[in-house]
Design an enzyme around this catalytic site. Sequence first.
Site, PDB file in Angstrom:
ATOM      1  N   ASP A  83      67.820   5.598-119.837  1.00 13.19           N
ATOM      2  CA  ASP A  83      68.110   6.967-120.278  1.00 13.19           C
ATOM      3  C   ASP A  83      67.992   7.099-121.796  1.00 13.19           C
ATOM      4  O   ASP A  83      67.915   8.214-122.313  1.00 13.19           O
ATOM      5  CB  ASP A  83      69.482   7.447-119.799  1.00 13.19           C
ATOM      6  CG  ASP A  83      70.603   6.474-120.087  1.00 13.19           C
ATOM      7  OD1 ASP A  83      70.361   5.257-120.071  1.00 13.19           O
ATOM      8  OD2 ASP A  83      71.735   6.936-120.332  1.00 13.19           O
ATOM      9  N   ASP A 164      76.485   5.156-125.894  1.00 10.18           N
ATOM     10  CA  ASP A 164      77.231   5.628-124.716  1.00 10.18           C
ATOM     11  C   ASP A 164      78.730   5.810-124.993  1.00 10.18           C
ATOM     12  O   ASP A 164      79.369   6.694-124.412  1.00 10.18           O
ATOM     13  CB  ASP A 164      77.081   4.628-123.559  1.00 10.18           C
ATOM     14  CG  ASP A 164      75.755   4.762-122.832  1.00 10.18           C
ATOM     15  OD1 ASP A 164      75.140   5.834-122.901  1.00 10.18           O
ATOM     16  OD2 ASP A 164      75.342   3.782-122.191  1.00 10.18           O
ATOM     17  N   TYR A 192      83.710   9.927-117.330  1.00  5.71           N
ATOM     18  CA  TYR A 192      82.752   8.941-117.853  1.00  5.71           C
ATOM     19  C   TYR A 192      83.466   7.608-118.085  1.00  5.71           C
ATOM     20  O   TYR A 192      82.988   6.543-117.684  1.00  5.71           O
ATOM     21  CB  TYR A 192      82.179   9.481-119.168  1.00  5.71           C
ATOM     22  CG  TYR A 192      80.977   8.740-119.697  1.00  5.71           C
ATOM     23  CD1 TYR A 192      79.693   9.172-119.417  1.00  5.71           C
ATOM     24  CD2 TYR A 192      81.127   7.623-120.513  1.00  5.71           C
ATOM     25  CE1 TYR A 192      78.585   8.509-119.923  1.00  5.71           C
ATOM     26  CE2 TYR A 192      80.030   6.954-121.016  1.00  5.71           C
ATOM     27  CZ  TYR A 192      78.764   7.398-120.725  1.00  5.71           C
ATOM     28  OH  TYR A 192      77.674   6.730-121.230  1.00  5.71           O
TER      29      TYR A 192
HETATM   30 FE1  FEO Z   1      73.481   6.174-121.371  1.00  6.96          FE
HETATM   31 FE2  FEO Z   1      74.075   2.950-120.589  1.00  6.96          FE
HETATM   32  O1  FEO Z   1      73.028   4.455-120.841  1.00  6.96           O
END
Ligand code: FEO
Length: 396
Positions: A83, A164, A192
């Site tokens: 990502d 992140d 999250y």
């Molecule tokens: Fe948003 Fe661990 O990738």
Amino acid sequence: MSKKITDKVTWVGKVDWELTTFHGHEYSTFKGSSYNSYLIRDEKTVLIDTVWVPYDKEFVSNLKKEIDLKQIDYIIANHNEVDHSGALAELMREIPDTPIYCTANGAKILKGHYHQDWNFVTVKTGDTLDIGSSTLTFVEAPMLHWPDSMMTYMSGDNILFSNDAFGQHYATESLYNDKVDNCELFQEAIKYYANILTPFSRFVTKKIEEVLSFNLPVDLICTSHGVIWKDNPTQIIEKYLEWANNYQENQITIIYDTMWNSTRKMAEAIASGITKTDPSVTVKLYNASLDDKNDIITEIFKSKAILMGCPTINNGLLHSIGGLLEMIKGLKFKNKKAAAFGSYGWSGESVKQVTEKLKEAGFEVINDGIRTLWVPDADETTKLIDYGVSLVRQLG
Ligand code: FEO
């Protein structure tokens, strides 16, 4: 479309309003997400991270509108899950010799994914890169949440590019934490943390303590997903310290699945026993087949105890409960209590099996659980209510 953050830093990422699942189908993203990439223009020009593969061409095309790609002196890959690294292959076709700054693990991961021998420059905590009036300092953050993860601190603008960490799967055009609905924002932030970072909580605490010990001023935390923390940016660091410290609220979550409603009736009777004994406790019920698995995980994260209910089928468990038990085992929750319940018709193994799996997942199982044959009648319902009453006492 790019967005100016400071005189030197521009957001050049992608807001993905359509994203409904992440990590394949393992994580629900009902509020979308974003892949935040940043362009720093000082005496040297630096690109921090890219975007997810489906948007690689769009990313490079937009970046070309912002800058002649040949002017990019350095690329920093803070973390190389697809990502964030997904557009690198497209970008490196245009500027193949540009150095990519990443950790040693980052270089291995990039090679493993893209099979290219790019110009990797591996860095460690404390290494710096002078880009003119600012200096970039690298801070390795292994297992937050991959072995390659790192953060980059920019002096002058006092920005922590945290990747992140401190992020959320939350699409917004507003970019900053004080420009969005904060209930939504913190719900996505805790979801999250609960679903991705829980197993790494001890690393979270140590890394935050290490970064705080540098006494660096932080004006902005530029994450790789969701908002940039601008208003009181360290509030999310304080939240992480709280969440990493065996977080729990005064909540008991009852998760069940049911075939003909007997196990649901059990859940409701137990809940009434709990609430009549301790009205201060928040009790929430979730059907594991109907409710979102990641939202349930978030509620488990907030709980001091969980009850997991499952009828017996084919001498075992319904798949929804089996799957959820596998998820919580991997997440390595700490300091939480649990018990099992379930209806049955003949063999009735489910309660014992759920109990064992809760123990394997690291929960402190507080009793042997409770089973109901067929459908609870008035006497059985009273027993279930009493079970809820006794559970509150066991929890102390
Ligand atoms: Fe948003 Fe661990 O990738």
